[in-house]
Write an enzyme that holds these catalytic residues in place. Structure first.
Site, mmCIF file in Angstrom:
data_model
loop_
_atom_site.group_PDB
_atom_site.id
_atom_site.type_symbol
_atom_site.label_atom_id
_atom_site.label_comp_id
_atom_site.label_asym_id
_atom_site.label_seq_id
_atom_site.Cartn_x
_atom_site.Cartn_y
_atom_site.Cartn_z
ATOM 1 C CB ALA A 218 -6.527 -4.857 -4.084
ATOM 2 N NE ARG B 14 -0.352 -3.946 4.318
ATOM 3 C CZ ARG B 14 -1.171 -4.192 5.343
ATOM 4 N NH1 ARG B 14 -1.477 -3.225 6.195
ATOM 5 N NH2 ARG B 14 -1.695 -5.384 5.522
ATOM 6 C CD GLU C 114 -8.310 -15.651 5.467
ATOM 7 O OE1 GLU C 114 -7.772 -15.377 4.386
ATOM 8 O OE2 GLU C 114 -7.879 -15.227 6.572
ATOM 9 C CG ASP D 56 0.027 -6.936 -0.250
ATOM 10 O OD1 ASP D 56 -0.146 -6.603 -1.441
ATOM 11 O OD2 ASP D 56 -0.429 -6.284 0.707
ATOM 12 C CE LYS E 273 -9.003 3.975 -0.851
ATOM 13 N NZ LYS E 273 -7.826 3.182 -0.502
ATOM 14 C CG HIS F 219 -17.227 18.787 -25.153
ATOM 15 N ND1 HIS F 219 -16.194 19.370 -24.450
ATOM 16 C CD2 HIS F 219 -18.213 19.725 -25.271
ATOM 17 C CE1 HIS F 219 -16.529 20.623 -24.156
ATOM 18 N NE2 HIS F 219 -17.749 20.854 -24.641
ATOM 19 C CB VAL G 245 -0.178 4.845 -0.584
ATOM 20 C CG1 VAL G 245 -1.526 4.824 -1.256
ATOM 21 C CG2 VAL G 245 0.912 4.762 -1.623
HETATM 22 P P1 FAD Z 1 -4.333 -9.917 1.713
HETATM 23 O O1 FAD Z 1 -5.452 -9.054 1.284
HETATM 24 O O2 FAD Z 1 -3.428 -9.426 2.783
HETATM 25 O O3 FAD Z 1 -4.957 -11.314 2.129
HETATM 26 C C1 FAD Z 1 -4.175 -12.336 2.629
HETATM 27 C C2 FAD Z 1 -5.070 -13.287 3.367
HETATM 28 O O4 FAD Z 1 -4.296 -14.432 3.730
HETATM 29 C C3 FAD Z 1 -5.615 -12.722 4.672
HETATM 30 O O5 FAD Z 1 -7.016 -12.896 4.715
HETATM 31 C C4 FAD Z 1 -4.919 -13.537 5.751
HETATM 32 O O6 FAD Z 1 -5.724 -13.725 6.901
HETATM 33 C C5 FAD Z 1 -4.670 -14.846 5.023
HETATM 34 N N1 FAD Z 1 -3.573 -15.636 5.574
HETATM 35 C C6 FAD Z 1 -2.335 -15.221 5.915
HETATM 36 N N2 FAD Z 1 -1.594 -16.249 6.355
HETATM 37 C C7 FAD Z 1 -2.377 -17.347 6.291
HETATM 38 C C8 FAD Z 1 -2.180 -18.707 6.600
HETATM 39 N N3 FAD Z 1 -1.029 -19.162 7.072
HETATM 40 N N4 FAD Z 1 -3.209 -19.569 6.414
HETATM 41 C C9 FAD Z 1 -4.403 -19.143 5.947
HETATM 42 N N5 FAD Z 1 -4.637 -17.848 5.634
HETATM 43 C C10 FAD Z 1 -3.637 -16.973 5.793
HETATM 44 N N6 FAD Z 1 -4.695 -1.617 -2.575
HETATM 45 C C11 FAD Z 1 -5.298 -1.144 -3.670
HETATM 46 O O7 FAD Z 1 -5.080 -1.662 -4.768
HETATM 47 N N7 FAD Z 1 -6.154 -0.087 -3.603
HETATM 48 C C12 FAD Z 1 -6.425 0.536 -2.447
HETATM 49 O O8 FAD Z 1 -7.204 1.481 -2.414
HETATM 50 C C13 FAD Z 1 -5.807 0.063 -1.275
HETATM 51 N N8 FAD Z 1 -6.053 0.638 -0.094
HETATM 52 C C14 FAD Z 1 -5.460 0.144 1.031
HETATM 53 C C15 FAD Z 1 -5.724 0.787 2.234
HETATM 54 C C16 FAD Z 1 -5.119 0.320 3.393
HETATM 55 C C17 FAD Z 1 -5.414 1.022 4.701
HETATM 56 C C18 FAD Z 1 -4.269 -0.811 3.343
HETATM 57 C C19 FAD Z 1 -3.648 -1.334 4.594
HETATM 58 C C20 FAD Z 1 -4.007 -1.443 2.151
HETATM 59 C C21 FAD Z 1 -4.598 -0.959 0.984
HETATM 60 N N9 FAD Z 1 -4.343 -1.540 -0.258
HETATM 61 C C22 FAD Z 1 -4.931 -1.044 -1.382
HETATM 62 C C23 FAD Z 1 -3.451 -2.695 -0.390
HETATM 63 C C24 FAD Z 1 -4.288 -3.979 -0.519
HETATM 64 O O9 FAD Z 1 -5.134 -4.098 0.597
HETATM 65 C C25 FAD Z 1 -3.361 -5.181 -0.620
HETATM 66 O O10 FAD Z 1 -2.422 -4.967 -1.662
HETATM 67 C C26 FAD Z 1 -4.157 -6.431 -0.921
HETATM 68 O O11 FAD Z 1 -5.088 -6.709 0.115
HETATM 69 C C27 FAD Z 1 -3.221 -7.634 -1.078
HETATM 70 O O12 FAD Z 1 -3.977 -8.751 -1.392
HETATM 71 P P2 FAD Z 1 -3.450 -10.215 -1.074
HETATM 72 O O13 FAD Z 1 -4.497 -11.128 -1.602
HETATM 73 O O14 FAD Z 1 -2.075 -10.370 -1.548
HETATM 74 O O15 FAD Z 1 -3.378 -10.318 0.506
HETATM 75 P P1 NAD Z 2 4.399 3.400 1.707
HETATM 76 O O1 NAD Z 2 5.587 2.617 1.364
HETATM 77 O O2 NAD Z 2 3.486 3.839 0.630
HETATM 78 O O3 NAD Z 2 4.825 4.720 2.484
HETATM 79 C C1 NAD Z 2 5.577 4.686 3.650
HETATM 80 C C2 NAD Z 2 6.189 6.062 3.823
HETATM 81 O O4 NAD Z 2 6.746 6.133 5.109
HETATM 82 C C3 NAD Z 2 7.309 6.335 2.826
HETATM 83 O O5 NAD Z 2 7.057 7.581 2.194
HETATM 84 C C4 NAD Z 2 8.552 6.376 3.697
HETATM 85 O O6 NAD Z 2 9.513 7.301 3.224
HETATM 86 C C5 NAD Z 2 7.993 6.803 5.024
HETATM 87 N N1 NAD Z 2 8.748 6.349 6.194
HETATM 88 C C6 NAD Z 2 9.272 5.125 6.423
HETATM 89 N N2 NAD Z 2 9.840 5.097 7.661
HETATM 90 C C7 NAD Z 2 9.652 6.315 8.197
HETATM 91 C C8 NAD Z 2 9.989 6.904 9.440
HETATM 92 N N3 NAD Z 2 10.617 6.223 10.379
HETATM 93 N N4 NAD Z 2 9.652 8.196 9.659
HETATM 94 C C9 NAD Z 2 8.990 8.907 8.698
HETATM 95 N N5 NAD Z 2 8.639 8.403 7.515
HETATM 96 C C10 NAD Z 2 8.965 7.124 7.267
HETATM 97 O O7 NAD Z 2 3.626 2.546 2.821
HETATM 98 P P2 NAD Z 2 2.205 2.742 3.479
HETATM 99 O O8 NAD Z 2 1.692 4.116 3.262
HETATM 100 O O9 NAD Z 2 2.338 2.203 4.847
HETATM 101 O O10 NAD Z 2 1.317 1.750 2.631
HETATM 102 C C11 NAD Z 2 1.709 0.391 2.474
HETATM 103 C C12 NAD Z 2 1.286 -0.112 1.156
HETATM 104 O O11 NAD Z 2 -0.110 -0.396 1.162
HETATM 105 C C13 NAD Z 2 1.443 0.876 0.019
HETATM 106 O O12 NAD Z 2 2.764 0.951 -0.451
HETATM 107 C C14 NAD Z 2 0.536 0.286 -0.994
HETATM 108 O O13 NAD Z 2 1.192 -0.775 -1.623
HETATM 109 C C15 NAD Z 2 -0.613 -0.221 -0.145
HETATM 110 N N6 NAD Z 2 -1.700 0.775 -0.119
HETATM 111 C C16 NAD Z 2 -2.273 1.147 -1.288
HETATM 112 C C17 NAD Z 2 -3.285 2.081 -1.291
HETATM 113 C C18 NAD Z 2 -3.883 2.487 -2.590
HETATM 114 O O14 NAD Z 2 -3.644 1.816 -3.580
HETATM 115 N N7 NAD Z 2 -4.671 3.535 -2.638
HETATM 116 C C19 NAD Z 2 -3.706 2.653 -0.111
HETATM 117 C C20 NAD Z 2 -3.102 2.271 1.056
HETATM 118 C C21 NAD Z 2 -2.106 1.314 1.046
#
Ligand code: FAD
Ligand code: NAD
Length: 476
Positions: free
Chosen positions: A317, A269, A36, A309, A54, A439, A184
């Protein structure tokens, strides 16, 4: 020291995908290292994604619940968000969970290394550490490097423009926020901020919120956000953005403009794949920067997989975690396509969640399906708990098998897992109809939606469909 050491499995990235893969591999007997680049574990999910968002949304839920105490005959005093206390709690929750992940890895004898890793070859990983670069041999490699926010270059560095990462950790609660992107993240932040008293505007280029959900289901959320005071502009793009003196000016292409203290950019993203040495090692990367994988999540190199991702398939996640478990099965010789049932959850007020095929998608694809709808308003528990707005929908194929579902309303993110089990287990609505759903619960809505698909929901008026009823009585 590990320089030159050999491992059965090396996982790059300690987010939910990477740490799950490492734990699973170690527990299955592989000598496993997890690399990491940051000094802490848990990736985006734990540190700047799922968990902190959350934690803050839960605070907004508390504010909302106290605010409507009168509905229950409970009188409370004035409610307000103490942002610094919320921030302290956010940090505390993160730290507790980081320690938990570290403890699990330790207990499983996963060797955790800090440093930025790159793929040196199909069976070697280089790790850049503070003072040196080491190289370890890996019989198998899992890429789990996650993703980062998209931030248009022209807006990067503008004082007042933030990604979700910075917005979660602001020093003070802003008075007003413009959210670019009604996906989202946009929806969750709008729901959180408006309930904390922030003035919120959302600019979304699509014609409505969350187009992957059926329009009437997404409208349950859209209507509530509007009622709460969120201003939303659809089919709109930001043409110009300026920030000066603590104020950002947002101008749309049609000339409309306004000012807000902060701008949250939430327009998707992109996978973290730059600098990983992928192309040199023979791993393909697509135009979005996502690692190319086959149906089993294996890259062009037979010893290298990519999960989460970084492969750009489903940026969630739990998808990353289930992919982590999947690739370890492949290492054990179980070669299958990755085909998990993955629900989506949006933690707004009300919540929205969906899984499998939507009615709209079925129509677009010409699939032969019908739906069973059931309103929250027909559930006793929904009335008792003051949560009677919302809708359950099951999508059912010609054989009566549940192929998808959507829930908009209180606790939708919990309820959707029941629908996910139905979809994954290929359960029929007749089987669901035969269950005695506890229920009074909100879960009854899932059962009633199954019954509704048969024309047999008890708590809504409607004609019985004799053919379907006969199937049920026949125990199909
Ligand atoms: P990540 O969680 O991105 O982890 C990747 C790790 O790899 C990081 O720690 C990074 O530092 C490390 N890394 C990168 N490159 C290197 C390298 N070269 N060497 C060593 N380490 C490296 N998903 C949900 O399911 N439910 C939710 O409610 C939800 N809410 C979200 C809210 C927000 C605001 C955001 C931004 C995302 C949310 N997501 C949610 C999406 C979720 O966070 C991601 O889908 C998830 O974290 C992806 O997991 P991952 O293990 O693929 O990568
Ligand atoms: P998203 O893809 O969910 O939404 C991006 C939105 O931005 C889309 O509706 C798109 O039409 C709009 N958009 C793009 N370019 C634009 C522009 N120039 N002007 C106006 N609107 C524009 O992406 P996000 O909300 O950034 O979230 C990224 C990802 O992170 C999600 O797709 C999801 O995979 C993950 N995530 C998951 C959760 C969850 O599971 N609860 C929460 C947060 C994030």
């Amino acid at each position: 020291m590990p320089d030159g050491e050999r491992y059965d499995v090396v996982v790059i990235g300690a987010g939910p995908g990477g740490y799950t893969a490492a734990l699973e591999a170690a527990r299955c007997g592989f000598r496993t290292a997890l690399v990491e680049r940051r000094a802490y574990l848990g990736g985006v999910c734990l540190n700047e994604g799922c968990i902190p968002s959350k934690a803050l949304l839960s605070a907004a839920d508390v504010i909302e619940t106290i605010g409507r105490g009168g509905v229950f005959g409970v009188t409370a005093g004035e409610v307000h968000a103490d942002w610094s206390a919320l921030q302290a709690r956010r940090v505390e929750v993160i730290q507790t969970l980081r320690q938990g992940v570290a403890g699990l890895l330790r207990a499983a004898s996963v060797e955790v290394m800090t440093g930025a890793a790159r793929l040196a070859s199909a069976t070697a990983v280089e790790i850049e550490q503070e003072d040196r670069t080491i190289r370890i041999d890996a019989d198998r490699v899992v890429l789990a490097t996650g993703s980062s926010p998209n931030l248009p270059a022209a807006w990067a560095g503008l004082d007042g423009v933030h990604t979700s990462t910075e917005m979660l950790a602001l020093g003070a609660l802003p008075a007003s926020v413009t959210i670019v992107g009604g996906g989202v993240i946009g929806c969750e932040f709008a729901s959180m901020l408006v309930r904390m008293g922030v003035s919120v505007r959302v600019v979304e280029m699509a014609e409505r919120l969350l187009p992957m959900v059926d329009a009437d289901v997404a409208a349950v959320l859209g209507d509530r956000l509007a009622e709460q005071g969120v201003a939303m502009r659809f089919g709109a793009r930001v043409a110009e953005l300026f920030c000066e003196g603590g104020v950002c000016r947002v101008e749309l292409a049609d000339g409309e403009s306004w000012e807000s203290e902060k701008v949250l950019v939430a327009v998707g993203r992109r996978p973290n794949t730059a600098g990983l040495g992928l192309e040199e090692a023979g791993v393909g990367v697509d135009a979005r920067g996502a690692v190319e994988v086959d149906a089993g999540l294996r890259t062009a190199l037979p010893t290298v997989w990519c999960i989460g991702d970084a492969n750009g398939r489903t940026m969630l996640a739990h998808a990353a975690m289930s992919q982590g478990r999947h690739v370890v099965r492949a290492m054990l010789g179980v070669e299958e396509a990755y085909d998990a049932t993955v629900p989506w959850c949006v933690y707004t007020s009300p919540e929205l969640a969906w899984v499998g095929v939507s009615a709209q998608e079925a129509a677009d694809r010409g699939l032969s399906v019908h739906t069973g709808d059931f309103p929250y308003a027909a559930l006793g528990k929904a009335h008792a708990s003051g949560e009677s707005a919302g809708l359950f929908r099951l999508v059912v194929d010609a054989g009566g098998v549940v192929v998808g579902g959507q829930v908009a309303g209180a606790h939708a993110t919990e309820l959707i897992n029941q629908v996910a089990l139905m979809v994954a287990g290929r359960m029929t609505v007749a089987q669901a109809h035969a269950v005695a759903w506890a229920h009074p619960t909100l879960s009854e809505g899932v059962g009633e939606a199954a019954s509704a698909a048969l024309g047999l929901a008890v708590h809504v008026p409607g004609p019985r469909v004799v053919r379907e009823a006969a199937l049920v009585l026949g125990g199909v």
